[in-house]
Design a protein around this motif. Sequence first.
Motif, PDB file in Angstrom:
ATOM      1  N   SER A  44      68.915  16.339 -26.539  1.00  0.00           N
ATOM      2  CA  SER A  44      68.932  15.645 -27.786  1.00  0.00           C
ATOM      3  C   SER A  44      68.578  14.230 -27.510  1.00  0.00           C
ATOM      4  CB  SER A  44      70.308  15.883 -28.382  1.00  0.00           C
ATOM      5  OG  SER A  44      71.475  15.284 -27.735  1.00  0.00           O
ATOM      6  N   LEU A  93      55.700  15.645 -40.390  1.00  0.00           N
ATOM      7  CA  LEU A  93      56.262  16.006 -39.155  1.00  0.00           C
ATOM      8  C   LEU A  93      56.512  14.722 -38.445  1.00  0.00           C
ATOM      9  CD1 LEU A  93      56.897  17.935 -36.880  1.00  0.00           C
ATOM     10  CD2 LEU A  93      54.540  17.779 -36.072  1.00  0.00           C
ATOM     11  N   GLY A  94      57.566  14.437 -37.877  1.00  0.00           N
ATOM     12  CA  GLY A  94      57.982  13.130 -36.986  1.00  0.00           C
ATOM     13  C   GLY A  94      58.246  11.958 -37.772  1.00  0.00           C
ATOM     14  N   THR A 111      64.545  20.830 -44.747  1.00  0.00           N
ATOM     15  CA  THR A 111      64.221  20.051 -43.271  1.00  0.00           C
ATOM     16  C   THR A 111      64.313  21.310 -42.299  1.00  0.00           C
ATOM     17  OG1 THR A 111      66.534  19.549 -43.191  1.00  0.00           O
ATOM     18  CG2 THR A 111      65.136  17.824 -44.010  1.00  0.00           C
ATOM     19  N   SER A 112      63.534  20.828 -41.217  1.00  0.00           N
ATOM     20  CA  SER A 112      63.722  21.687 -39.820  1.00  0.00           C
ATOM     21  C   SER A 112      63.382  20.937 -38.856  1.00  0.00           C
ATOM     22  CB  SER A 112      62.504  22.980 -40.162  1.00  0.00           C
ATOM     23  OG  SER A 112      61.293  22.419 -40.133  1.00  0.00           O
ATOM     24  N   THR A 113      63.479  21.774 -37.529  1.00  0.00           N
ATOM     25  CA  THR A 113      63.120  21.044 -36.384  1.00  0.00           C
ATOM     26  C   THR A 113      62.066  22.003 -35.743  1.00  0.00           C
ATOM     27  OG1 THR A 113      65.350  20.304 -35.930  1.00  0.00           O
ATOM     28  CG2 THR A 113      64.141  20.409 -34.152  1.00  0.00           C
ATOM     29  N   GLU A 147      59.478  22.931 -32.761  1.00  0.00           N
ATOM     30  CA  GLU A 147      59.085  22.781 -31.212  1.00  0.00           C
ATOM     31  C   GLU A 147      57.861  22.436 -30.769  1.00  0.00           C
ATOM     32  OE1 GLU A 147      60.114  25.525 -27.069  1.00  0.00           O
ATOM     33  OE2 GLU A 147      60.850  26.126 -29.008  1.00  0.00           O
ATOM     34  N   ARG A 182      59.685  19.950 -26.246  1.00  0.00           N
ATOM     35  CA  ARG A 182      60.458  18.809 -27.265  1.00  0.00           C
ATOM     36  C   ARG A 182      60.412  19.415 -28.573  1.00  0.00           C
ATOM     37  NH1 ARG A 182      56.864  15.027 -29.668  1.00  0.00           N
ATOM     38  NH2 ARG A 182      54.694  15.476 -28.997  1.00  0.00           N
ATOM     39  N   HIS A 183      61.428  18.744 -29.181  1.00  0.00           N
ATOM     40  CA  HIS A 183      61.682  18.913 -30.523  1.00  0.00           C
ATOM     41  C   HIS A 183      61.301  17.788 -31.434  1.00  0.00           C
ATOM     42  CE1 HIS A 183      63.929  21.980 -28.565  1.00  0.00           C
ATOM     43  NE2 HIS A 183      63.623  22.786 -29.371  1.00  0.00           N
ATOM     44  N   ASN A 184      61.003  18.207 -32.856  1.00  0.00           N
ATOM     45  CA  ASN A 184      60.620  16.942 -33.617  1.00  0.00           C
ATOM     46  C   ASN A 184      61.089  17.443 -35.142  1.00  0.00           C
ATOM     47  OD1 ASN A 184      59.551  14.386 -34.357  1.00  0.00           O
ATOM     48  ND2 ASN A 184      57.893  14.488 -33.448  1.00  0.00           N
ATOM     49  N   SER A 185      61.351  16.352 -35.818  1.00  0.00           N
ATOM     50  CA  SER A 185      62.008  16.706 -37.237  1.00  0.00           C
ATOM     51  C   SER A 185      60.819  17.034 -38.156  1.00  0.00           C
ATOM     52  CB  SER A 185      62.741  15.563 -37.718  1.00  0.00           C
ATOM     53  OG  SER A 185      63.972  15.158 -37.082  1.00  0.00           O
TER      54      SER A 185
END
Length: 151
Positions: free
Chosen positions: A23, A82-83, A110-112, A114, A133-136
Amino acid sequence: MATPMDEQNVTISTASTNPNNNSRSIPKIDQAEFTLRKRLPRRLPKRKNDIYVSNKTDFKAQEARCHKLLDTGVNEVHIHGLGAAVNRAVNLALQLQKSNLGTFQMSVHTSTVELTDDLEPTGDDAEPTTRDRHNSAIHIKISRTEEAPSK
């Protein structure tokens, strides 16, 4: 005896040094050794009523595209951001709702997501590698209400 503030500082410093904590910010890569290639994110199925918002596309053009879809009889439009484009997607949905005087209803999810980056070595001594990595992300469904509000 530790005070609550000391415990909080210990927790923060422990979390930031934990190598398994995803995180936190992604470690920097040495640009002399690797070239970073960001892959495109997986996308939802491309439908005619999907709008993918980016920071590079002109905002008025995205708004005009949404209006054109809604004026041609499409009952709902899906806006995806995204992001860094999440704020822009929310702003686009609010502008559509404002310009149509509340005749639309919104459903927000909303989601995350990969994402995968390719690290290509600049020299011959290293192997190419990837990192995740992860992005909103945000998904906004705008649909017409059953009845127009009375004036």
